[in-house]
Design an enzyme around this catalytic site. Structure first.
Site, PDB file in Angstrom:
ATOM      1  CG  ASP A 151      -1.904  -1.171   1.129  1.00 21.45           C
ATOM      2  OD1 ASP A 151      -2.510  -1.330   0.067  1.00 21.45           O
ATOM      3  OD2 ASP A 151      -2.017  -1.916   2.104  1.00 21.45           O
ATOM      4  CB  THR A 152       2.844   3.126  -1.414  1.00 16.70           C
ATOM      5  OG1 THR A 152       3.524   4.372  -1.370  1.00 16.70           O
ATOM      6  CG2 THR A 152       3.091   2.494  -2.756  1.00 16.70           C
ATOM      7  CB  ILE A 153      -0.306   7.268  -3.331  1.00 20.22           C
ATOM      8  CG1 ILE A 153       0.352   8.363  -2.456  1.00 20.22           C
ATOM      9  CG2 ILE A 153      -1.560   6.742  -2.688  1.00 20.22           C
ATOM     10  CD1 ILE A 153       1.020   9.472  -3.182  1.00 20.22           C
TER      11      ILE A 153
END
Length: 524
Positions: free
Chosen positions: A347-349
């Site tokens: 999970d990351t952007i």
């Protein structure tokens, strides 16, 4: 050129500026900043902070960031490390004495000091034009008004919502339930924090009431965080690392980021005729998986806080890659090399922006696992990352948890350079997948001549913790062949990672965005 008879998306062509990221509201906010006279750094900051409201399961102001960027009129690539440190009282031996062998993912032990806000303030001051008040305005507006939950965000929220605990459930659930597609999510507490930062800068976050709110929630759960840990937190500029792959230089962040893993993986792949293989066949997937196993094993052994490891040269050495390549059997999968306990997840952007003056920014921003530690502060609802789970508890390891130390980080922005000229900022989200994703993206373009959008769209596979995850885009025949080679093959429930890229061609910019996410590339 793509086949227009089949579903897909075209790349975005523009001349003045492009943003590519995982949510359209953030892409639009970034382009608005460019049109108002801001530069690529301004736009990247505005879009990234807004992503914390649009995709709160992925990122937020309680997280960390890394950035690579090339100033206007230059082919230099600079790096900024915005990752936070463990509190000074953190101790691996104390956790071992409790009988723990890994850092608890959802406990205060995993919460390192958030580094992103200090990094945003530093990047704005040193390299932006418009000032924080303008850059934070879009996020403040949407945090107050709310954002309709997008389809991929809703999918992730349902998958990770159980992580939320205590105040986190109050701030990140709607009437006690995981929001559905189209429901409006608002974060008025974060809007107030951002207003204070816009007015008073970094001190509004790391000192005073906001910091006290974060510290109180952590100490109530047994954390050892102190006001001094937050007040002292600072980002720093570092020197990127790079490696050549058939005439293209892959530029990565140095440790404590895992970027050198991608360089090592590409150096291993040089020893095989990847270009002569079917891009979506079992032979390429097998060799790539074996190279990933070996490169990731090296990462687990050597990547740590830069002050604690001197093995970067070993990881980037052609001799190291040659020795590892010799271990690969084209006809049989190896058992996974011994893995250590560092937690990895997806999970990351990621956001990339190039402006009319060709300043290029590659920025990645994360709270680690879905909803991070699940711990949120009481008054302001700041969700705390669990990056401390990137430490190992193995005594004497360079990545052993210790006070004031940065953990090994999975998030890595990337940039390509060719013949000395900046060619493409890009990033591949997906936690542990990121180095593999960088290597595959580069190989897709260099070995198989794919354009950036095709290279992103192409099906992915990833050998992770003894399981070969193979997306639906591969045929059943390929999955069977991989099984026959000794891989334990599974089709993952969700897609593998997500990517964004912008190719720079003099007076033309070409933006590409992954359909595995809700986002897009936008230009003007």
């Amino acid at each position: 050129m793509r086949n227009f008879h089949q579903p897909g998306r075209s790349a975005v062509y523009a001349s003045n500026g492009i943003c590519a990221t995982s949510h359209p509201l953030a892409a639009q906010a970034a382009v608005d900043i460019l049109q108002r006279g801001g530069n690529a750094m301004d736009a990247a900051i505005a879009g990234a902070v807004l992503l914390g409201i649009c995709e709160p399961q992925m990122t937020g102001i309680g997280g960390d960031l890394f950035a690579l960027f090339s100033p206007a009129g230059s082919n230099d690539i600079l790096a900024l490390n915005g990752s936070g440190r463990a509190p000074n009282a953190a101790s691996a031996s104390a956790l071992r004495d409790r009988g723990l062998t890994t850092v608890p993912l959802t406990g205060p032990e995993a919460v390192s000091v958030p580094g992103a806000i200090d990094a945003f303030c530093t990047l704005s001051e040193d390299h932006g034009k418009l000032g924080l008040d303008a850059l934070l305005a879009p996020a403040i507006r949407y945090a107050d008004e709310g954002v309709p939950v997008a389809p991929r965000v809703a999918f992730d929220w349902a998958e990770s919502g159980a992580t939320l605990q205590g105040h986190g459930r109050r701030h990140y659930l709607i009437n006690g339930e995981v929001p559905k597609v189209g429901q409006r999510f608002a974060a008025p507490g974060q809007a107030e924090v951002l207003r204070r930062i816009a007015r008073d800068g970094r001190s509004a976050f790391y000192e005073g009431e906001v910091a006290e709110d974060m510290i109180a929630c952590l100490r109530d759960l047994g954390g050892v965080h102190e006001a001094a840990d937050f007040a002292a937190n600072r980002c720093d500029y570092t020197d990127p690392v790079s490696g050549d792959y058939k005439g293209v230089d892959l530029v990565e962040h140095p440790p404590n980021g895992q970027g050198a893993t991608a360089n090592l993986m590409l150096n291993i792949l040089k020893h095989f005729d990847i270009a002569g293989m079917d891009p979506f066949g079992s032979a390429r997937a097998h060799i790539e998986a074996e190279a990933a196993k070996l490169a990731y094993d090296a990462r687990n052994r050597f990547i740590a806080d830069a002050a604690m490891t001197d093995m970067l040269g070993h990881m980037l050495s052609p001799e190291t890659a040659a020795k590892l390549a010799a271990l690969i059997d084209p006809k049989r999968a190896m058992a996974d090399p011994a893995a250590l306990s560092e937690a990895v997840h997806k999970d990351t952007i990621y956001i990339t922006v190039v402006d009319r003056d060709r300043m290029a920014v590659s920025l990645i921003y994360s709270i680690f696992h879905g909803f991070g530690s699940g711990i949120a502060s009481d008054k302001f609802g700041i969700l705390m990352q669990n990056r401390g789970a990137g430490f190992t508890l193995e005594e004497g390891h360079p990545n052993e948890m210790a006070g004031g130390k940065r953990p090994m980080h999975t998030i890595i922005p990337g940039m390509l350079r060719q013949n000395g000229k900046v060619l493409m900022p890009f990033g591949v989200m997906g936690g542990a997948y990121q180095p593999n994703g960088h290597a595959r993206f580069v190989s897709n373009m260099v070995d198989f001549g794919m354009d950036p959008q095709a290279a992103i769209d192409a099906p992915r596979c990833f050998s992770d913790a003894g399981v070969m995850k193979v997306e639906h885009g591969y045929s059943d025949e390929v999955r069977q062949e991989l099984t026959d080679l000794g891989h334990k093959v599974e089709v993952p429930a969700g897609p593998i990672g997500g990517a964004q890229a912008i190719r720079i061609e003099d007076d033309l910019l070409i933006g590409a965005s992954d359909p595995r996410k809700d986002g897009c590339a936008l230009g003007y």
